[in-house]
Design an enzyme around this catalytic site. Structure first.
Site, mmCIF file in Angstrom:
data_model
loop_
_atom_site.group_PDB
_atom_site.id
_atom_site.type_symbol
_atom_site.label_atom_id
_atom_site.label_comp_id
_atom_site.label_asym_id
_atom_site.label_seq_id
_atom_site.Cartn_x
_atom_site.Cartn_y
_atom_site.Cartn_z
ATOM 1 N N THR A 1 -48.871 -11.958 -9.804
ATOM 2 C CA THR A 1 -50.031 -12.557 -10.454
ATOM 3 C C THR A 1 -51.016 -11.481 -10.890
ATOM 4 O OG1 THR A 1 -49.783 -14.611 -9.209
ATOM 5 C CG2 THR A 1 -51.970 -14.145 -10.095
ATOM 6 N N ASN B 1 -38.601 -19.275 -13.866
ATOM 7 C CA ASN B 1 -38.448 -19.398 -12.415
ATOM 8 C C ASN B 1 -37.816 -20.725 -11.998
ATOM 9 O OD1 ASN B 1 -41.025 -20.171 -13.534
ATOM 10 N ND2 ASN B 1 -41.727 -20.655 -11.469
ATOM 11 N N GLY C 1 -42.713 -7.703 -5.565
ATOM 12 C CA GLY C 1 -41.886 -7.250 -4.456
ATOM 13 C C GLY C 1 -41.149 -8.359 -3.729
ATOM 14 N N HIS C 2 -41.864 -9.447 -3.448
ATOM 15 C CA HIS C 2 -41.282 -10.434 -2.519
ATOM 16 C C HIS C 2 -40.196 -11.292 -3.162
ATOM 17 C CE1 HIS C 2 -43.242 -14.386 -3.551
ATOM 18 N NE2 HIS C 2 -43.959 -13.564 -4.280
ATOM 19 N N THR D 1 -57.561 0.907 -2.006
ATOM 20 C CA THR D 1 -56.695 1.773 -1.212
ATOM 21 C C THR D 1 -55.243 1.339 -1.365
ATOM 22 O OG1 THR D 1 -58.441 2.234 0.371
ATOM 23 C CG2 THR D 1 -56.191 2.532 1.152
ATOM 24 N N CYS E 1 -45.485 -22.357 -6.365
ATOM 25 C CA CYS E 1 -46.851 -22.078 -6.798
ATOM 26 C C CYS E 1 -47.525 -23.296 -7.381
ATOM 27 C CB CYS E 1 -46.864 -20.935 -7.798
ATOM 28 S SG CYS E 1 -46.293 -19.412 -7.048
#
Lengths: 391, 391
Positions: free
Chosen positions: A72, A150, A199-200, A236, A324
């Site tokens: 997102t 998706n 990533g997931h 960070t 989602c």
């Protein structure tokens, strides 16, 4: 109870190899990659190695990869970069079947000064390219089209679209969250400007993603803050997860062949088994243009959520629509855009496999789901009447 | 080599208890918290438990907590929420010593239609409240003032400021990334509208943060996407890290007493030891209004970066300026705002402790740093001349 996890388009298991790569950075090596001391410097070097691995999977240069917190954020960053760096352009083109990360953002922009063109799909989920090309204009700031859907798994012809848009000099972004790791994605060959990945969805942890930004594409940061990511994303660096993403991209490259062969065969076995055994079961999405791991089937005249609950009792995890948008009583906007009738859209179930799935699991679902459908239909007031109508 | 880590305002070690709480969600429980199946539902319940723990640390309600990817995202979310929900107001007030997450964002807004008031600090880092109050106007969309400064450690009187702003009906946000877990923070007592906190400053992992939004505060999402966080932040929930943040907040509550007593005593021992042993060493920041874990000392006529490199060889980790601005040759904007002379600002070192530090470590630094300073000064062309002038 054993879990049969067939909801990999929602999220995936972290690969043990990925977690192993992350562990040192969740324990001993906790330094800040931006710090002066060598304790932080060690971490900085590993971040760069991860950047090279992510770049390699999609054939990008390491300097073209910006780490983000999720798909997102990658999508938001891409759209904002395009519109902020071309403030004079006020038109956005996207599709009717995007993930909420693009759909809801573009809807927001549509209410705040932008004209939006929503490109339709046909009943097999295939994009209307004539409509797309017919709406390009000199005012178009960005075209954002997902690489693969998706829910239906339908793959869009990103290479062809990119060629046309590049020739017109229009910024092109693709949400490739579902494509990366499942089919070959080569940004150099395609030539698009920006691409989102998460990533997931590829066995890295939740909470990390990346945005590819082609060298030379005008950019303006979405997350404004510190100098991280060469002033392109403040905050960070999420060291451990970024390192995990790097490892996951390495693995995804290795496993791609298995996905397009073994996993595809499993998906086909599941799909054909269910379509053969269950009457009034319809495949959603063009059969020969889909992700190899995904099948979306409508079981007419019953509710997808009821099917999911019954499957859940057997440990089978799948989904209706997208995670989602779950919680909503409306059928999925993707199936509605495809014109799937309400009686079928409500009863749709998406199965999405990964390399962790086995033939035994598929056989279990093919054996156990049809009786569930039958039981639910026997309880449904619409079934008898509806089935008579269509048969 | 043993590491003596005194850079906890940059980032912290993940507490073993936090990692332990995270591990199930990095391995077996990888479901999507938003999925329909109970495999995802388990995760959703743990997210809610984490929300309660984060809320408890700052005396908020769980529904007032939005999980984000970092302090920077929390800050961006707060500022955007304030300005998007009051589009008619075009004035922002902040301080000259904010973290880049606010400073750079507000500078960007200052170039894009907003009038910005930068509230100064005095030479001890204390905020000029008269200046702040004198610049409030009906056009002020938001006042954003950090709770405690990351470099000097100086704490700002947030309670008093909140009282004045509430009375004027002006939205008040505080970046409390450095304050939470180090001093008591009570949002109900203070009454401010929004507050940012970050996981990796309080022994949770990097890549997770939270924004407190007081019930009734007008809100508009920054990360637009799926329905997550009750439509206030799109993106699949970063489950493991959020659960880690919850545990870290629990621990922070437990350890607060130790920080304001034992850690403060260690900090004082370090500070007094260095100020006594090293000539021309100056404390930056008002002595009695600082975070208990932070000391910022200028060693005149030498470079902070040279000091850091020499300390690094002994395994001592500290920083000059903020990790988020390192890499720059300019002295820190915070020390410049405090009017610290260049000869001193360039030689500043920040030590920031945590409950993991020991008296032995402090003694090691007090013993080994003064000879480093002496050696560097002996190599410095400015030292002899400068020292003669000031003594």
């Amino acid at each position: 109870m054993n879990i049969i996890y067939m909801d990999n388009n929602a999220t995936t298991k972290i690969a043990p190899e990925v977690l192993e790569a992350m562990m040192p950075y969740l324990t001993d090596y906790y330094g800040n990659a931006s710090s002066m001391h060598s304790f932080g410097g060690v971490v900085g070097r590993e971040l760069n190695a991860a950047r090279e691995k992510v770049a390699a999977l999609i054939n990008a240069e390491p300097g073209e990869i910006i780490f983000t917190s999720c798909g997102t954020e990658s999508d938001s960053t891409a759209i904002h970069a395009a519109i902020r760096s071309q403030p004079e352009k006020k038109h956005i083109i996207t599709t009717r079947v995007e993930h909420p990360a693009i759909k809801n953002l573009v809807e927001y922009l549509g209410k705040n000064g932008y004209r939006v063109t929503w490109v339709p799909v046909d009943k097999t989920g295939v994009l209307d390219l004539d409509y797309l090309y017919g709406h390009l204009s000199d005012d178009t700031a960005v075209v954002s089209i997902m690489w693969a859907n998706n829910e239906s798994g339908v793959i869009f012809p990103i290479d062809d679209i990119a060629e046309t848009l590049l020739a017109r000099g229009i910024v092109f972004h693709s949400d490739a969250v579902q494509a990366v790791g499942k089919i070959p994605v080569d940004v150099k060959k395609t030539g698009l400007n920006m691409l989102s990945l998460s990533g997931h969805k590829i066995h890295a942890p939740k909470g990390v993603g990346a945005l590819y930004v082609k060298k030379g594409t005008r950019f303006s940061p979405f997350m404004i803050g510190g100098h991280q990511e060469r002033n392109r994303r403040g905050g960070t660096e999420n060291t451990a997860s970024i390192i995990g993403l790097g490892r996951a991209c390495e693995l995804a490259g290795t496993h791609l062949a298995e996905i397009v062969t073994r996993v595809r065969a499993l998906r086909d076995r599941l799909e054909n088994g269910l379509l053969e055994k269950v009457p009034n079961a319809l495949l959603n999405g063009k059969k020969d243009a889909r992700l190899p791991n995904t099948t979306n089937i409508s079981f007419e005249y019953i509710e997808g959520e009821a099917i999911l609950l019954m499957m859940d009792q057997l440990g089978i995890c799948a989904s209706s629509g997208s995670a989602c948008t779950s919680g909503s009583l409306e059928p999925s906007h993707v199936l509605r855009a495809m014109g799937v009738p309400f009686t079928a859209a409500h009863g749709s179930v998406r199965f999405s496999l990964s390399t962790y799935n086995t033939e035994k699991e598929v056989n279990f679902v093919v054996e156990n789901l049809p009786p569930i459908i039958e039981r639910l239909r026997n309880m449904s007031p619409f079934w008898k009447e509806g089935a008579c109508k269509v048969q």
